[in-house]
Write an enzyme that holds these catalytic residues in place. Sequence first.
Site, PDB file in Angstrom:
ATOM      1  N   ASP A 110       0.838  -1.193   0.000  1.00 25.06           N
ATOM      2  CA  ASP A 110       0.000   0.000   0.000  1.00 25.06           C
ATOM      3  C   ASP A 110       0.876   1.247   0.000  1.00 25.06           C
ATOM      4  OD1 ASP A 110      -2.588  -1.375   0.319  1.00 25.06           O
ATOM      5  OD2 ASP A 110      -1.779  -1.907   2.283  1.00 25.06           O
ATOM      6  N   ASP A 153       0.373   5.160   1.004  1.00 22.43           N
ATOM      7  CA  ASP A 153      -0.467   6.208   1.585  1.00 22.43           C
ATOM      8  C   ASP A 153       0.162   7.573   1.324  1.00 22.43           C
ATOM      9  OD1 ASP A 153      -2.142   4.240   2.554  1.00 22.43           O
ATOM     10  OD2 ASP A 153      -1.129   4.144   4.502  1.00 22.43           O
ATOM     11  N   ASP A 187       3.477   6.267  15.446  1.00 22.40           N
ATOM     12  CA  ASP A 187       3.911   5.400  16.534  1.00 22.40           C
ATOM     13  C   ASP A 187       5.420   5.186  16.586  1.00 22.40           C
ATOM     14  OD1 ASP A 187       3.892   3.916  14.186  1.00 22.40           O
ATOM     15  OD2 ASP A 187       2.319   2.553  14.829  1.00 22.40           O
TER      16      ASP A 187
END
Length: 448
Positions: free
Chosen positions: A70, A72, A144
């Site tokens: 993916d 993003d 994170d």
Amino acid sequence: MIRKLLSRVFKLPERRPKPKVFPFTQHGVRRESISPAALKITSRLQEAGFAAFVVGGAVRDLLLGQHPKDFDVATNATPEQVHHLFRRSRIIGRRFRIVHVMVGAETIEVTTFRGGDDTVTDSEGRILNDNVFGSQEEDARRRDFTVNALFYNPSDETIVDYHHGVRDVHARKLAMIGNPVQRYREDPVRMLRAVRLAAKLELRIDEPTRKPIAELASLLQNVPAARLFDEMLKMLFSGQAYQCVRMLRQEGLHQGIFPLLDVIAEESAGADFIRLALENTDRRIREDKPVSVGFLLATLLWGQVQREWTRRMDFGDKPIPALFDAMAAAERIQDDQLAIPRRFATTMREIWALQPRFDNRDGSRPYRLLEQPRFRAGYDFLALRAAVGEVPQALVDWWTAFQEGDEAQRQALIAAARHSSEARTGAKKRRRRKKKPNGQGQPMDDGE
């Protein structure tokens, strides 16, 4: 820390960290490595005067020499501005809105830089005020791990790094941004994510990041079951599922969180069965083959079903009703631990229900079983059972030949199975015949 406290009291401007910008010559990631859809979206946003970057896991994976699944995009454009620029797009989400932009067959997730006040928390430490937009610097701080806070600009092939993420990627280290205890309290699922990323990417969890996990594991009990289920699926379909589960045990995250996986580390046939299923799933994912959530969940819960099935038959229940009662009991246990969606639960039940039917190979029954929609999944499940010695390999071989054979071969297989069954039945009957003495001390048969 002192300057931060003083800035709150005396309204002093906080010192803004300067990001390090890495040119292509230092990181080696070409824009051709980015998906065409992500390139088109970042170019369009930049042409409209906005900042736009490929962000997060895709940048990390490219630095590790892997191909991301993916891509993003992060931008300073609002969701409405993004939606206005792309005709094939839709705004989704309530708490924090993002935009899905469709380019050809690809769907790219476009997110506005995220901010928020991390000082407003509930009693468990979870942030209450994070549903706001912010700057690129704030967005990086809200992520994170350092390796996930990297921004790649396709226009000049630079990487913007606020938290030494490039350094940690090269060191193959997973380190939390900020205070790990505080960040885990903000979102306990980060503990599971740390294990998944470390196992999947073969990274070493930084000691300050790893140390609080065992102590704070109980926080996961307050996470909604549906979210835990989603995170478990990410682990199981990471391509390193077996290693993920082993690391869960090592870090003390299995008991009370994913207890159905705890059996993997036990020295038992059930552990072998689950290990084999996970390794097969890992192999299929690495080979880019389709995998079934329902099938894998059926393997993970089969030990519970089988034990209850055996127990009920030992008490005199007939096999089929005993199996269905065992299936229902196993599902009731999991309902208290995981929110398994109905479509996956249905697949599990159908696979389990087929297992005793593979023993019936007489007449038209094999033909009817072959027409069942879940036949192939049930057959693959049977093969796993045979691989750990739970059922005879000969039974799997019979069904393999029956699937592949022509009509004459199938009839011959049915006849051979009938003959074998009659031979076994006859042997049992002969063993049950006893001799009784007659009045003169001579034996006589029961039927005389």
